[in-house]
Motif scaffolding. Sequence first.
Motif, short mmCIF file in Angstrom:
data_model
loop_
_atom_site.label_atom_id
_atom_site.label_comp_id
_atom_site.label_asym_id
_atom_site.label_seq_id
_atom_site.Cartn_x
_atom_site.Cartn_y
_atom_site.Cartn_z
N ARG A 27 88.98 6.72 39.08
CA ARG A 27 88.79 7.93 38.26
C ARG A 27 87.53 8.67 38.70
N ARG A 28 87.69 9.94 39.05
CA ARG A 28 86.56 10.73 39.54
C ARG A 28 85.59 11.03 38.41
N SER A 29 84.30 11.00 38.78
CA SER A 29 83.25 11.38 37.83
C SER A 29 82.60 12.68 38.28
N TRP A 38 92.40 10.99 38.37
CA TRP A 38 92.45 9.77 39.19
C TRP A 38 92.91 10.11 40.60
N GLU A 39 92.47 9.29 41.55
CA GLU A 39 92.77 9.56 42.96
C GLU A 39 92.82 8.27 43.75
N LEU A 40 93.33 8.41 44.96
CA LEU A 40 93.17 7.38 45.97
C LEU A 40 91.77 7.57 46.53
N PRO A 41 90.96 6.51 46.58
CA PRO A 41 89.58 6.69 47.05
C PRO A 41 89.53 7.12 48.51
N GLY A 42 88.49 7.89 48.82
CA GLY A 42 88.32 8.40 50.17
C GLY A 42 87.43 9.61 50.15
N GLY A 43 87.50 10.41 51.20
CA GLY A 43 86.66 11.61 51.25
C GLY A 43 86.76 12.33 52.56
N LYS A 44 85.84 13.26 52.73
CA LYS A 44 85.88 14.14 53.90
C LYS A 44 85.47 13.43 55.18
N ARG A 57 83.83 4.12 56.09
CA ARG A 57 82.53 4.55 55.53
C ARG A 57 82.68 4.95 54.06
N GLU A 58 83.71 5.75 53.76
CA GLU A 58 83.90 6.20 52.39
C GLU A 58 84.15 5.04 51.43
N LEU A 59 84.94 4.07 51.87
CA LEU A 59 85.27 2.95 50.97
C LEU A 59 84.05 2.05 50.76
N GLU A 61 80.91 3.24 50.80
CA GLU A 61 80.01 4.02 49.94
C GLU A 61 80.51 4.07 48.50
N GLU A 62 81.81 4.34 48.34
CA GLU A 62 82.33 4.60 47.00
C GLU A 62 82.62 3.33 46.22
N LEU A 63 83.10 2.29 46.92
CA LEU A 63 83.57 1.09 46.22
C LEU A 63 82.83 -0.19 46.62
N GLU A 105 80.07 5.27 43.48
CA GLU A 105 79.73 6.67 43.80
C GLU A 105 80.96 7.53 43.57
N ASP A 106 80.81 8.61 42.81
CA ASP A 106 81.86 9.61 42.55
C ASP A 106 82.99 9.13 41.64
N HIS A 107 82.94 7.86 41.19
CA HIS A 107 83.96 7.36 40.26
C HIS A 107 83.29 6.66 39.10
#
Length: 141
Positions: A27-29, A38-44, A57-59, A61-63, A105-107
């Motif tokens: 869930r995005r914050s 809600w989303e599949l985690p990831g990013g640019k 890298r995104e996974l 950082e975020e999870l 991060e971001d969730h």
Amino acid sequence: MQTRTVDVVAAAIVDHLDRPTRLLAARRSAPAALAGRWELPGGKVEPGEERHAALHRELAEELGVTVALGAELIAPEGAAWPITATHRMRVWFASLVDGTPAPLEDHDELRWLAADELDDVPWLDGDVPIVAALARHLAGG
Ligand code: 9L3
Ligand code: MG
């Protein structure tokens, strides 16, 4: 004026790559406009960065996790899923290799969803057709 397409990468993190039964939803914050969806985690993907490297890298950082990537979930009209007018996203199945996923991060919440629970959360609009495609890959029970 030309609008550049932004490349995004995301992971369908599942419990088992060979017989997936659950999908990890986040869930995005942030930003405010997307918070609560809600989303599949990831990013640019960063300039010059390779897609798989960007996803790892995104996974991390975020999870806070390390994953093994499986097959790509190919969109009906080419590899990339058009998630907004300006963003297109590539999606790979993934399974956890190290770490317990946490919303770093971001969730602000994570959930493991079974096939019959996928509709229980409000996905980002762009992720809805992707999740529908993923539902066909999740075994019941
Ligand atoms: N986005 C949509 N669905 C996703 C992801 C990971 C990202 N599953 C959209 C939300 C943002 C943009 O792509 O508008 C960039 O994502 P991020 O870098 O903010 O995660
Ligand atoms: Mg992100």
